[in-house]
Design an enzyme around this catalytic site. Structure first.
Site, short mmCIF file in Angstrom:
data_model
loop_
_atom_site.label_atom_id
_atom_site.label_comp_id
_atom_site.label_asym_id
_atom_site.label_seq_id
_atom_site.Cartn_x
_atom_site.Cartn_y
_atom_site.Cartn_z
N ARG A 1 0.82 -1.22 0.00
CA ARG A 1 0.00 0.00 0.00
C ARG A 1 0.86 1.27 0.00
NH1 ARG A 1 -3.71 -1.52 4.64
NH2 ARG A 1 -4.97 -3.21 3.84
N ARG B 1 -3.41 6.45 1.11
CA ARG B 1 -4.02 7.63 1.74
C ARG B 1 -3.11 8.38 2.70
NH1 ARG B 1 -9.25 5.10 4.24
NH2 ARG B 1 -8.01 3.20 4.09
N ARG C 1 -6.98 11.04 -5.85
CA ARG C 1 -8.24 10.33 -5.65
C ARG C 1 -9.42 11.30 -5.72
NH1 ARG C 1 -9.76 5.71 -1.18
NH2 ARG C 1 -12.00 5.97 -1.25
N ASP D 1 -6.87 -2.99 -7.18
CA ASP D 1 -7.54 -3.60 -6.03
C ASP D 1 -7.67 -5.09 -6.27
OD1 ASP D 1 -10.30 -4.35 -4.45
OD2 ASP D 1 -9.24 -2.70 -3.49
N TYR E 1 -14.93 -12.69 -0.09
CA TYR E 1 -15.69 -11.47 -0.43
C TYR E 1 -16.91 -11.80 -1.29
CZ TYR E 1 -11.83 -8.57 1.29
OH TYR E 1 -10.89 -7.96 2.08
#
Length: 360
Positions: free
Chosen positions: A27, A31, A40, A77, A154
């Protein structure tokens, strides 16, 4: 293809000599960086950012502009594959990823298509090509996918889960259905990763984020067996160079010997596993990647440096170590602390390599 200016990451994965231990962060485009948040915002939302090859390239390169990292990792992702299978991925604020359709029966599984990388996931392949072009040989590019078991959780749960109750119920009650789903996912992931390799990815990582939630027996049968199928089906040499595979099961420290037998070049370790002990267990079979607790980055730079030194000493002298965090960097981390981490790895690791790396 442009020659690599810095190939120490690939060399370390192949246990070849390097000058210092290479480092990258899971990552690393994320963020915690203000420039990522700006990109973003420009894209509008997370999936729009993923699906725009130019913006995906922009955020992939952002951490390399700040830090002397030894690899770039494709910005994407893990849930792009189930989305391409028609489940309708969306992100709920505060809740994470969700799917409009849920997989709950053999009929649902039989109806799932195996996505074509260029047709159904072309935006990812375009991002890989764009990033490789813009990197211009600066550092290698890592491609990735989620593992079949992780993706299945998921798809069956409809999103994130704390206890995986629906997935595990299917696994134990209807194992044939779970095997059918995992087999279809293994085929899909193999095609997807091969697509990334053909588009320019120079190493690939399989993220088995939820393999550690399984029992020892279930891990072997429902996670590792399908990652083995993927590894067996991957393109292993491209442009005259080996394409290393990194296998990362979070919480998988108990099963390193089995993982080392898959043919992957490297195993990713989370922070619960001592890297020196892991090295003693797997010997020269694989390189090791990891494995500092990401929360160390909340501490002051001196404390970060001390922990980096401890992990390097635990691994010891010689080749086959790629330094990384034991999981992804968290959004609240001060970017200066990430910089101190990377600098510490390069500075403190030199003595473990080269002529001075041999123990007296």
């Amino acid at each position: 293809m442009t020659a690599l200016k810095n190939d120490r990451f690939l060399r370390a994965l192949l246990k070849q000599p390097v000058d210092v231990t290479p480092v990258w962060m899971m990552r690393q485009a994320g963020r915690y960086l203000p420039e990522y948040r700006a990109s973003r915002s420009k894209a509008g939302d997370f999936m729009s950012l993923c699906m725009n090859p130019e913006l995906a390239c922009e955020v992939t390169l952002q951490p390399l502009e700040r830090y002397p990292l030894d690899a770039a990792i494709l910005f994407s992702d893990i849930l792009t594959v189930p989305d391409a299978m028609g489940l309708g991925l969306y992100f709920e604020t505060g809740e994470g990823p969700r799917f409009k359709k849920v997989v709950s029966s053999m009929a649902d599984i039989e109806a799932l298509p195996i996505p074509d990388p260029e047709k159904d996931l072309g935006y990812v392949m375009d991002a890989v090509r764009t990033i490789r072009r813009e990197l211009n040989g600066r550092v290698p590019l890592i491609g990735f996918s989620g593992s079949p078991w992780t993706l299945a959780t998921y798809m069956v749960e409809g999103g994130s889960s704390k206890d995986f109750r629906k997935s595990k119920a299917m696994l134990y009650e209807h194992p044939q259905a779970m095997h059918a789903l995992l087999d279809k996912l293994a085929q899909s992931v193999t095609r997807y990763l091969n697509g990334q390799i053909l588009a320019g990815a120079q190493a690939v990582q399989i993220f088995d984020s939820w393999g550690g939630s399984l029992s020892a027996a279930a891990y072997q049968e429902f996670s590792l067996a399908y990652m083995q199928k993927i590894i067996d089906g991957l393109i292993r040499v491209q442009d005259g160079r080996r394409v290393p595979v990194i296998l990362f099961t979070k919480g998988g420290g108990l099963w390193l010997e089995s993982m080392a037998g898959t043919g992957a070049e490297a195993l990713g370790l989370d922070w619960t596993c001592d890297i020196g002990n892991a090295r003693a267990r797997v010997g020269d079979k694989v390189a090791l990647q990891g494995n500092m607790d990401p929360s160390v980055l909340f501490a002051k730079p001196e404390a970060i440096r001390a922990e980096v030194g401890r992990i390097l000493a635990s691994f010891g002298h010689g080749e086959g170590h790629v330094f990384n965090l034991g999981h992804g960097i968290t959004p609240e981390v001060d970017p200066a602390h990430a910089g101190a981490f990377i600098e510490s790895v390069h500075e403190l690791s030199a003595k473990y390599h080269g002529r001075s790396s041999h123990k007296p």
